[in-house]
Design a protein around this motif. Sequence first.
Motif, PDB file in Angstrom:
ATOM      1  N   GLY A   1      -4.492   5.153  16.714  1.00  0.00           N
ATOM      2  CA  GLY A   1      -4.122   6.111  15.916  1.00  0.00           C
ATOM      3  C   GLY A   1      -3.297   7.090  16.425  1.00  0.00           C
ATOM      4  O   GLY A   1      -3.319   6.973  17.785  1.00  0.00           O
TER       5      GLY A   1
ATOM      6  N   ASP B   1      -8.295   8.380  13.134  1.00  0.00           N
ATOM      7  CA  ASP B   1      -9.318   7.528  13.492  1.00  0.00           C
ATOM      8  C   ASP B   1      -8.925   5.979  12.949  1.00  0.00           C
ATOM      9  O   ASP B   1      -8.327   5.948  11.861  1.00  0.00           O
ATOM     10  N   VAL B   2      -9.094   4.857  13.525  1.00  0.00           N
ATOM     11  CA  VAL B   2      -9.154   3.611  13.028  1.00  0.00           C
ATOM     12  C   VAL B   2     -10.210   2.864  13.738  1.00  0.00           C
ATOM     13  O   VAL B   2     -10.606   2.772  14.638  1.00  0.00           O
ATOM     14  N   ARG B   3     -10.580   1.989  12.797  1.00  0.00           N
ATOM     15  CA  ARG B   3     -11.774   1.112  12.888  1.00  0.00           C
ATOM     16  C   ARG B   3     -11.622  -0.388  12.309  1.00  0.00           C
ATOM     17  O   ARG B   3     -10.878  -0.445  11.304  1.00  0.00           O
TER      18      ARG B   3
ATOM     19  N   THR C   1      -7.364   1.576   3.807  1.00  0.00           N
ATOM     20  CA  THR C   1      -7.325   0.054   4.610  1.00  0.00           C
ATOM     21  C   THR C   1      -6.240  -0.644   4.496  1.00  0.00           C
ATOM     22  O   THR C   1      -5.198  -0.455   3.751  1.00  0.00           O
TER      23      THR C   1
ATOM     24  N   LEU D   1      -8.476  -3.311   8.827  1.00  0.00           N
ATOM     25  CA  LEU D   1      -8.498  -2.235   9.677  1.00  0.00           C
ATOM     26  C   LEU D   1      -8.667  -1.003   8.580  1.00  0.00           C
ATOM     27  O   LEU D   1      -8.190  -1.057   7.396  1.00  0.00           O
ATOM     28  N   TRP D   2      -9.540   0.002   8.877  1.00  0.00           N
ATOM     29  CA  TRP D   2     -10.000   1.055   8.042  1.00  0.00           C
ATOM     30  C   TRP D   2      -9.407   2.585   9.041  1.00  0.00           C
ATOM     31  O   TRP D   2      -9.896   2.423  10.164  1.00  0.00           O
ATOM     32  N   ALA D   3      -8.754   3.185   8.184  1.00  0.00           N
ATOM     33  CA  ALA D   3      -8.119   4.574   9.002  1.00  0.00           C
ATOM     34  C   ALA D   3      -8.402   5.771   8.330  1.00  0.00           C
ATOM     35  O   ALA D   3      -8.456   5.691   6.998  1.00  0.00           O
TER      36      ALA D   3
ATOM     37  N   LEU E   1      -0.065   4.196  13.407  1.00  0.00           N
ATOM     38  CA  LEU E   1      -0.961   3.467  14.015  1.00  0.00           C
ATOM     39  C   LEU E   1       0.049   2.653  15.208  1.00  0.00           C
ATOM     40  O   LEU E   1       1.111   2.294  14.795  1.00  0.00           O
TER      41      LEU E   1
ATOM     42  N   PHE F   1      -2.693  10.054  11.922  1.00  0.00           N
ATOM     43  CA  PHE F   1      -3.906   9.119  11.834  1.00  0.00           C
ATOM     44  C   PHE F   1      -4.929   9.501  12.861  1.00  0.00           C
ATOM     45  O   PHE F   1      -4.720   9.459  14.246  1.00  0.00           O
TER      46      PHE F   1
END
Length: 373
Positions: free
Chosen positions: A312, A345-347, A367, A354-356, A319, A343
């Motif tokens: 992020g 956080d990103v997972r 997403t 990807l979820w941010a 991103l 951004f």
Amino acid sequence: MRFILLAVLLAWGGMPAAAQPAGETALDVKVMARGLEHPWSLAFLPDGRMLVTERPGRLRLIERDGRVRPALSGVPTVAATGQGGLLDIALDPAFSENRLIYLSFAERRGGDTNATAVYRARLNQAATGLEAGQVIFRQEPAFASRLHFGSRLVFDRSGALFVTMGERFQLPNESQNAANTIGKIARVTTAGAPAPGNPGAGRDGWAPAVWSIGHRNVQGAALHPATGELWITNHGPRGGDGLYVVRAGRNYGWPLISYGTHYDGRPVNGGARSAPGLEQPLVHWTPSIAPSGLTFYTGDLFPAWRGNLISGALAGQMLVRIELDGERVVAQHRLLTEFGQRFRDVRQGPDGALWALTDAADGQLVTIRPRGR
């Protein structure tokens, strides 16, 4: 819900020269939830639902379809001041059996002082609150500051917990003092004790919880899926953000070396960018992008991205996809630059998407998928 079609842009300034992949990957971006107040971190439960922290001090359960549940009870009282508040979240490696979660937060101490702390609690069966909560680790010393709390939580393969902590802005030189936890990464057990194998066990002057020193404000951290080593992104001052592999007992240089300058334009330590015994970044961002959440991509939705890092960026409002060859950065790609959001956080989700989280008073959960998937 709105959909935005975006393209992956090609490699961008300040990076090692590298051949770029032919063609572009078109992305579908879907806003799953809105109205989150400065969301900071995201963790997936085994059933695919999510726990999201909000910096003012709330923990939310978000359903798979994006419905946001009321704030959970049992969250610690936070010092929601400046950059402080409720920060990272991590699930215990044995969460399916013990339902334990860990929260990092800015804790108010005596007077106007505060510091980063780690709270452990059990998520109740209804996922409406936390039980048996207690602070298991505290950054020391506390200081009167609104800035540079860190803080990311990452479990290593042994089950020990890495805790990243900032140098509180006013205390840069304390990053070099291994006897405290200012500007450090700690490694502790799930009870908060110094973890076995820490470098302090065999080194004079090192606090037993300290893993590495010389950090400024680490807000991105992820475990390498192949090597198991900790990778981080560190905020520089005005420029000089960096990507590092963090190893036991190493010194990462702040404030002795930097590729950035102070905010008033003065060089850091006379402009020194390297020195014996101090670690260099794998890449640095100058001007600053303010890197935040960090994840390695290992999923199937983006097969060409496997092994890439996704970061992020707050100031950069994007991103960043980072291609690697071992520990060498070979290319970077800007993502979602047209989205116009910070951004945080990103997972990678269990679905491979990807979820941010976007950092705003009206923050969003989004997403990111390949177009048509």
